[in-house]
Design a protein around this motif. Structure first.
Motif, PDB file in Angstrom:
ATOM      1  N   SER A 165       0.842  -1.200   0.000  1.00  0.00           N
ATOM      2  CA  SER A 165       0.000   0.000   0.000  1.00  0.00           C
ATOM      3  C   SER A 165       0.876   1.248   0.000  1.00  0.00           C
ATOM      4  O   SER A 165       2.023   1.209   0.465  1.00  0.00           O
ATOM      5  N   TYR A 171       6.210  -0.350  -1.108  1.00  0.00           N
ATOM      6  CA  TYR A 171       5.447   0.266  -2.197  1.00  0.00           C
ATOM      7  C   TYR A 171       6.397   0.878  -3.205  1.00  0.00           C
ATOM      8  O   TYR A 171       7.280   1.669  -2.859  1.00  0.00           O
ATOM      9  N   GLN A 179      -1.118  -3.050  -9.435  1.00  0.00           N
ATOM     10  CA  GLN A 179      -2.426  -2.705  -8.875  1.00  0.00           C
ATOM     11  C   GLN A 179      -3.249  -1.815  -9.806  1.00  0.00           C
ATOM     12  O   GLN A 179      -4.474  -1.766  -9.699  1.00  0.00           O
ATOM     13  N   SER A 268      -0.970   7.686  -4.579  1.00  0.00           N
ATOM     14  CA  SER A 268      -1.804   6.525  -4.889  1.00  0.00           C
ATOM     15  C   SER A 268      -1.590   6.107  -6.341  1.00  0.00           C
ATOM     16  O   SER A 268      -0.995   6.843  -7.146  1.00  0.00           O
TER      17      SER A 268
END
Length: 289
Positions: A165, A171, A179, A268
């Motif tokens: 994440s 990450y 993802q 993100s």
């Protein structure tokens, strides 16, 4: 001779008879426990429709697991000629269900073989695992329906990166690329002692299921460039790390609506896609030199 649940000789006997000592140069570590290979196969299903692809089957442990669990068509790609006779025995025991291709998996386009739904279930050779994954991800970016699922074994640290994440140390670029296109779920670990020879690391099985569409619009090449730049200097703020892209960094960051003082691990997947779109726009608008 003792027989395994599928009526074939135990894998240790197969390895001894065909002198299949694992080759480090091929990234080989053979998984001999048919209970484990069957567990991997079950997690790769459903197996009773379409084609299942396996890469680097070696003496056929996972191959047998797939067939024991009901796979109707398995295409196994093996570049090590020494393993072909052992795999021929498996093919004979499961008439019409196993095709073995003697070829380097890096040269095979799985999207053109077999029938849909296509699934990949494999204990990937460590030395080419991420290269293969990135190739398959590019195919999924072009067509999300090309593979129904990918159930793969990697080094545990690689799976940690695939499933990480934002804001965590694992990450990175591989997290974003994976993802963006797939739901990634770590399934279970396999200890070194389960392999011949035992590797120095723990392995993990992960299942990737392509999204019906990518999480956000982006061009795969642009997203690769942006993530490579951002994570190539992950300790630096974006205003510094993105300079390697060759476009006006300040304008790129402003267009994308991200903080110039943020670091790559804070963004993100969707924010990276926005950066990739803005990078593409700036690159196309840039006058030729």
């Amino acid at each position: 001779m003792n027989r395994s649940p599928d009526g074939l000789p135990p894998l240790r006997d197969v390895i001894a008879r065909f002198e299949l000592a694992a080759k480090k140069s091929l990234g080989q570590n053979f998984l001999l426990d048919l209970n484990l290979t069957s567990r991997i196969a079950r997690n790769g299903g459903p197996l009773d429709q379409g084609t299942v692809f396996e890469i680097g089957p070696g003496p056929g442990g996972l191959t047998r697991g797939l067939l024991m669990e009901g796979a109707q068509e398995v295409i196994a790609v093996e570049k090590d000629q020494r393993c072909l006779n052992a795999l021929a025995e498996v093919s004979s025991a499961y008439a019409g269900k196993l095709t073995v291709i003697e070829q380097d998996a890096l040269t095979v386009d799985f999207s053109t073989l077999g029938s849909t739904p296509r699934r990949i279930v494999a204990n990937l050779p460590y030395n080419i695992s991420t290269v293969l994954l990135l190739r398959w991800l590019k195919q999924i970016a072009a067509d999300p329906t090309v593979y129904a699922s990918l159930t793969l074994m990697f080094q545990k640290e690689v799976v940690d990166r695939l499933t990480a994440s934002p804001g965590t140390k694992s990450y990175g670029r591989l997290s974003v690329m994976t993802q963006w296109l797939c739901r990634a779920q770590a399934l279970f670990d396999i200890p070194p002692r389960a392999f011949i020879p035992p590797p120095k690391i723990t392995s993990t099985v992960v299942r990737l299921e392509p999204h019906a569409a990518p999480l956000a619009p982006a061009e795969v090449g642009a997203l690769e460039k942006v993530t490579e730049s951002a994570f190539g200097q992950r300790r630096k703020m974006l205003r510094q790390s993105l300079k390697t892209l060759g476009v006006a960094t300040g304008e790129l960051i402003e267009r994308a609506g991200v903080r110039e003082t943020a670091r790559a691990e804070e963004l993100s997947v969707e924010e990276f896609c926005t950066l990739a779109r803005c990078y593409q726009e700036l690159k196309e608008a840039k006058p030729a030199s």
